[in-house]
Design a protein around this motif. Structure first.
Motif, mmCIF file in Angstrom:
data_model
loop_
_atom_site.group_PDB
_atom_site.id
_atom_site.type_symbol
_atom_site.label_atom_id
_atom_site.label_comp_id
_atom_site.label_asym_id
_atom_site.label_seq_id
_atom_site.Cartn_x
_atom_site.Cartn_y
_atom_site.Cartn_z
ATOM 1 N N LEU A 1 38.760 23.625 9.101
ATOM 2 C CA LEU A 1 39.566 24.834 8.931
ATOM 3 C C LEU A 1 40.911 24.530 8.281
ATOM 4 C CD1 LEU A 1 38.861 26.669 12.301
ATOM 5 C CD2 LEU A 1 38.054 27.317 10.028
ATOM 6 N N GLU A 2 41.395 23.302 8.451
ATOM 7 C CA GLU A 2 42.670 22.916 7.842
ATOM 8 C C GLU A 2 42.615 22.997 6.323
ATOM 9 O OE1 GLU A 2 43.385 18.972 9.261
ATOM 10 O OE2 GLU A 2 43.822 19.650 11.290
ATOM 11 N N LYS A 3 41.437 22.740 5.762
ATOM 12 C CA LYS A 3 41.292 22.752 4.311
ATOM 13 C C LYS A 3 40.928 24.130 3.826
ATOM 14 C CE LYS A 3 40.424 17.991 3.292
ATOM 15 N NZ LYS A 3 39.718 17.070 2.485
ATOM 16 N N TYR B 1 34.839 16.370 6.020
ATOM 17 C CA TYR B 1 36.268 16.555 5.727
ATOM 18 C C TYR B 1 36.710 15.605 4.609
ATOM 19 C CZ TYR B 1 41.317 16.714 6.594
ATOM 20 O OH TYR B 1 42.670 16.841 6.462
ATOM 21 N N VAL C 1 39.743 22.467 17.648
ATOM 22 C CA VAL C 1 41.182 22.635 17.797
ATOM 23 C C VAL C 1 41.864 21.998 16.589
ATOM 24 C CG1 VAL C 1 41.106 22.667 20.319
ATOM 25 C CG2 VAL C 1 41.375 20.498 19.152
ATOM 26 N N ASP C 2 43.148 22.231 16.445
ATOM 27 C CA ASP C 2 43.870 21.635 15.321
ATOM 28 C C ASP C 2 43.652 20.125 15.300
ATOM 29 O OD1 ASP C 2 44.822 24.132 14.727
ATOM 30 O OD2 ASP C 2 46.818 23.799 15.567
ATOM 31 N N GLY C 3 43.197 19.625 14.175
ATOM 32 C CA GLY C 3 43.055 18.187 13.990
ATOM 33 C C GLY C 3 41.825 17.554 14.598
ATOM 34 N N GLY D 1 37.892 22.235 13.668
ATOM 35 C CA GLY D 1 39.281 22.556 13.336
ATOM 36 C C GLY D 1 39.784 21.766 12.144
ATOM 37 N N ARG D 2 39.270 20.557 11.971
ATOM 38 C CA ARG D 2 39.644 19.750 10.793
ATOM 39 C C ARG D 2 39.206 20.438 9.509
ATOM 40 N NH1 ARG D 2 39.016 13.773 10.167
ATOM 41 N NH2 ARG D 2 40.831 14.212 8.896
#
Length: 70
Positions: free
Chosen positions: A68-70, A43, A59-61, A65-66
């Motif tokens: 996927l945020e980008k 990340y 999961v978010d964060g 999931g981290r």
């Protein structure tokens, strides 16, 4: 394999050669046993376009999931 050493001294060394658009298999079951610190290093490096094979996308964060945020 004689002489093959899988032990590394840092997360950066473990991820040496990682680049955009690669395929990764990520261990763990759900959020247990995932390579959390390696995922965090990916990340931070900003590698993009990865295709990840995993049991769970996190999961978010946290976990994958981290990424996927980008």
């Amino acid at each position: 394999m004689s002489g093959f050493n899988k032990v590394v001294k840092s997360y950066d060394e473990a991820l040496e050669g990682l680049r955009d658009d690669m395929l990764l298999m990520v261990g763990g079951f759900g959020l247990c046993g995932i390579p959390e610190n390696l995922i965090n290093t990916i990340y931070t490096k900003g590698v993009k376009g990865l295709t990840c094979i995993s049991n769970n996308a996190g999961v978010d964060g946290f976990g994958l999931g981290r990424l996927l945020e980008k």
